[in-house]
Enzyme design. Structure first.
Site, PDB file in Angstrom:
ATOM      1  N   PHE A  79      91.736  -5.973  41.371  1.00 50.89           N
ATOM      2  CA  PHE A  79      91.562  -5.748  39.933  1.00 50.89           C
ATOM      3  C   PHE A  79      91.583  -4.266  39.552  1.00 50.89           C
ATOM      4  O   PHE A  79      91.337  -3.918  38.399  1.00 50.89           O
ATOM      5  CB  PHE A  79      90.272  -6.413  39.428  1.00 50.89           C
ATOM      6  CG  PHE A  79      89.013  -5.950  40.127  1.00 50.89           C
ATOM      7  CD1 PHE A  79      88.352  -4.792  39.746  1.00 50.89           C
ATOM      8  CD2 PHE A  79      88.483  -6.697  41.174  1.00 50.89           C
ATOM      9  CE1 PHE A  79      87.192  -4.377  40.382  1.00 50.89           C
ATOM     10  CE2 PHE A  79      87.320  -6.288  41.823  1.00 50.89           C
ATOM     11  CZ  PHE A  79      86.682  -5.122  41.424  1.00 50.89           C
TER      12      PHE A  79
ATOM     13  N   ARG B  85      69.895   0.063  35.571  1.00 55.05           N
ATOM     14  CA  ARG B  85      70.673  -1.057  36.129  1.00 55.05           C
ATOM     15  C   ARG B  85      69.998  -2.390  35.762  1.00 55.05           C
ATOM     16  O   ARG B  85      70.664  -3.365  35.442  1.00 55.05           O
ATOM     17  CB  ARG B  85      70.785  -0.930  37.648  1.00 55.05           C
ATOM     18  CG  ARG B  85      71.494   0.323  38.112  1.00 55.05           C
ATOM     19  CD  ARG B  85      72.970   0.189  38.261  1.00 55.05           C
ATOM     20  NE  ARG B  85      73.367  -0.830  39.195  1.00 55.05           N
ATOM     21  CZ  ARG B  85      74.635  -1.133  39.453  1.00 55.05           C
ATOM     22  NH1 ARG B  85      75.615  -0.498  38.808  1.00 55.05           N
ATOM     23  NH2 ARG B  85      74.947  -2.063  40.319  1.00 55.05           N
TER      24      ARG B  85
ATOM     25  N   THR C  55      76.386  -7.410  37.033  1.00 54.19           N
ATOM     26  CA  THR C  55      77.742  -6.934  36.713  1.00 54.19           C
ATOM     27  C   THR C  55      78.531  -7.976  35.931  1.00 54.19           C
ATOM     28  O   THR C  55      79.215  -7.658  34.957  1.00 54.19           O
ATOM     29  CB  THR C  55      78.505  -6.589  38.016  1.00 54.19           C
ATOM     30  OG1 THR C  55      77.757  -5.587  38.712  1.00 54.19           O
ATOM     31  CG2 THR C  55      79.894  -6.071  37.726  1.00 54.19           C
TER      32      THR C  55
ATOM     33  N   ARG D 285      74.151  -6.659  29.251  1.00 55.72           N
ATOM     34  CA  ARG D 285      75.305  -7.530  29.509  1.00 55.72           C
ATOM     35  C   ARG D 285      74.982  -8.986  29.189  1.00 55.72           C
ATOM     36  O   ARG D 285      75.858  -9.739  28.738  1.00 55.72           O
ATOM     37  CB  ARG D 285      75.750  -7.379  30.954  1.00 55.72           C
ATOM     38  CG  ARG D 285      76.427  -6.031  31.227  1.00 55.72           C
ATOM     39  CD  ARG D 285      76.514  -5.782  32.704  1.00 55.72           C
ATOM     40  NE  ARG D 285      77.292  -4.603  33.067  1.00 55.72           N
ATOM     41  CZ  ARG D 285      77.158  -3.979  34.226  1.00 55.72           C
ATOM     42  NH1 ARG D 285      76.277  -4.411  35.120  1.00 55.72           N
ATOM     43  NH2 ARG D 285      77.904  -2.928  34.508  1.00 55.72           N
TER      44      ARG D 285
ATOM     45  N   ASN E 115      82.533  -5.855  30.492  1.00 53.91           N
ATOM     46  CA  ASN E 115      81.079  -6.058  30.628  1.00 53.91           C
ATOM     47  C   ASN E 115      80.254  -4.969  29.948  1.00 53.91           C
ATOM     48  O   ASN E 115      79.153  -4.645  30.347  1.00 53.91           O
ATOM     49  CB  ASN E 115      80.689  -6.249  32.095  1.00 53.91           C
ATOM     50  CG  ASN E 115      80.990  -5.038  32.951  1.00 53.91           C
ATOM     51  OD1 ASN E 115      81.610  -4.083  32.470  1.00 53.91           O
ATOM     52  ND2 ASN E 115      80.559  -5.053  34.189  1.00 53.91           N
TER      53      ASN E 115
ATOM     54  N   HIS F  45      78.757   0.676  31.887  1.00 57.83           N
ATOM     55  CA  HIS F  45      78.756   1.070  33.296  1.00 57.83           C
ATOM     56  C   HIS F  45      77.528   1.933  33.550  1.00 57.83           C
ATOM     57  O   HIS F  45      77.148   2.731  32.693  1.00 57.83           O
ATOM     58  CB  HIS F  45      80.009   1.896  33.638  1.00 57.83           C
ATOM     59  CG  HIS F  45      79.913   2.561  34.977  1.00 57.83           C
ATOM     60  ND1 HIS F  45      80.242   1.913  36.140  1.00 57.83           N
ATOM     61  CD2 HIS F  45      79.452   3.794  35.339  1.00 57.83           C
ATOM     62  CE1 HIS F  45      80.013   2.724  37.166  1.00 57.83           C
ATOM     63  NE2 HIS F  45      79.542   3.863  36.701  1.00 57.83           N
TER      64      HIS F  45
HETATM   65  P1  CMP Z   1      81.325  -1.350  36.604  1.00 58.93           P
HETATM   66  O1  CMP Z   1      79.851  -1.339  36.758  1.00 58.93           O
HETATM   67  O2  CMP Z   1      81.943  -0.444  35.608  1.00 58.93           O
HETATM   68  O3  CMP Z   1      81.971  -1.017  38.036  1.00 58.93           O
HETATM   69  C1  CMP Z   1      83.152  -1.597  38.510  1.00 58.93           C
HETATM   70  C2  CMP Z   1      83.722  -2.574  37.540  1.00 58.93           C
HETATM   71  O4  CMP Z   1      84.713  -3.418  38.056  1.00 58.93           O
HETATM   72  C3  CMP Z   1      82.644  -3.525  37.083  1.00 58.93           C
HETATM   73  O5  CMP Z   1      81.758  -2.850  36.250  1.00 58.93           O
HETATM   74  C4  CMP Z   1      83.455  -4.621  36.425  1.00 58.93           C
HETATM   75  O6  CMP Z   1      83.680  -4.380  35.054  1.00 58.93           O
HETATM   76  C5  CMP Z   1      84.776  -4.530  37.174  1.00 58.93           C
HETATM   77  N1  CMP Z   1      85.028  -5.741  37.953  1.00 58.93           N
HETATM   78  C6  CMP Z   1      84.308  -6.201  38.964  1.00 58.93           C
HETATM   79  N2  CMP Z   1      84.858  -7.348  39.439  1.00 58.93           N
HETATM   80  C7  CMP Z   1      85.965  -7.583  38.678  1.00 58.93           C
HETATM   81  C8  CMP Z   1      86.955  -8.600  38.668  1.00 58.93           C
HETATM   82  N3  CMP Z   1      86.921  -9.599  39.532  1.00 58.93           N
HETATM   83  N4  CMP Z   1      87.928  -8.509  37.743  1.00 58.93           N
HETATM   84  C9  CMP Z   1      87.971  -7.474  36.856  1.00 58.93           C
HETATM   85  N5  CMP Z   1      87.059  -6.482  36.838  1.00 58.93           N
HETATM   86  C10 CMP Z   1      86.062  -6.541  37.735  1.00 58.93           C
END
Ligand code: CMP
Length: 143
Positions: free
Chosen positions: A57, A85, A91, A102, A112, A115
């Site tokens: 991704f 967090r 997440t 979230r 989401n 970050h």
């Molecule tokens: P973040 O905390 O910004 O750090 C990494 C990001 O990857 C996470 O939030 C999600 O928004 C994104 N993410 C994680 N898993 C997936 C997935 N399966 N498909 C798309 N985005 C993802």
């Protein structure tokens, strides 16, 4: 004082929840040390998410985070990294508890809303990527 990097993602900015999110961290008792509304250049997005480079991704992640303005912030306070967090929630918003950011505002893992740095090392790295030292303020300790 412990610092963390938090960022309202393009979906959060578009949904007009910057104020709501800032308010939650203010009410908790943390201090805002720096903030800016900005568009992320592709190179910065790739650096920021470097640890996910091999994930399927990754391209989607970089495309999304560069798709519109984000609100980048540095917050400080006791245990701010782990507490932020918790306040953000899991997440994947489908697993995030109601009452978390979230859990209250997000629907899918890609979009989401927010970050937040996941460790002291990430916090230092991410703050350094997004902010110059002179962009961060110091508070008067006597107040
Ligand atoms: P973040 O905390 O910004 O750090 C990494 C990001 O990857 C996470 O939030 C999600 O928004 C994104 N993410 C994680 N898993 C997936 C997935 N399966 N498909 C798309 N985005 C993802």
């Amino acid at each position: 004082m412990e610092k963390t990097f938090l960022m309202v993602k393009p979906d959060g900015v578009q949904r007009n929840v910057i104020g709501e999110i800032v308010s939650r961290f203010e009410r908790k008792g943390f201090q805002l040390a720096g903030a800016k509304l900005m568009s992320i250049p592709t190179e910065l997005a790739e650096q920021h998410y470097g640890e996910h480079k091999e994930r399927p991704f990754f391209g989607e992640l970089v495309d999304f985070i560069t798709s519109g303005p984000v609100f980048a912030m540095v917050w400080q306070g006791e245990n701010v990294i782990s507490t932020a967090r918790q306040m953000m929630g899991a997440t994947n918003p489908k697993d995030a508890a109601p009452g978390t950011i979230r859990g209250d505002f997000g629907l899918t893992v890609g979009k989401n809303i927010i970050h937040g740095s996941d460790s002291p090392e990430s916090a230092v790295r991410e703050i350094g990527l997004f902010f110059k030292e002179e962009e961060l303020v110091e508070y008067n300790k006597n107040i």
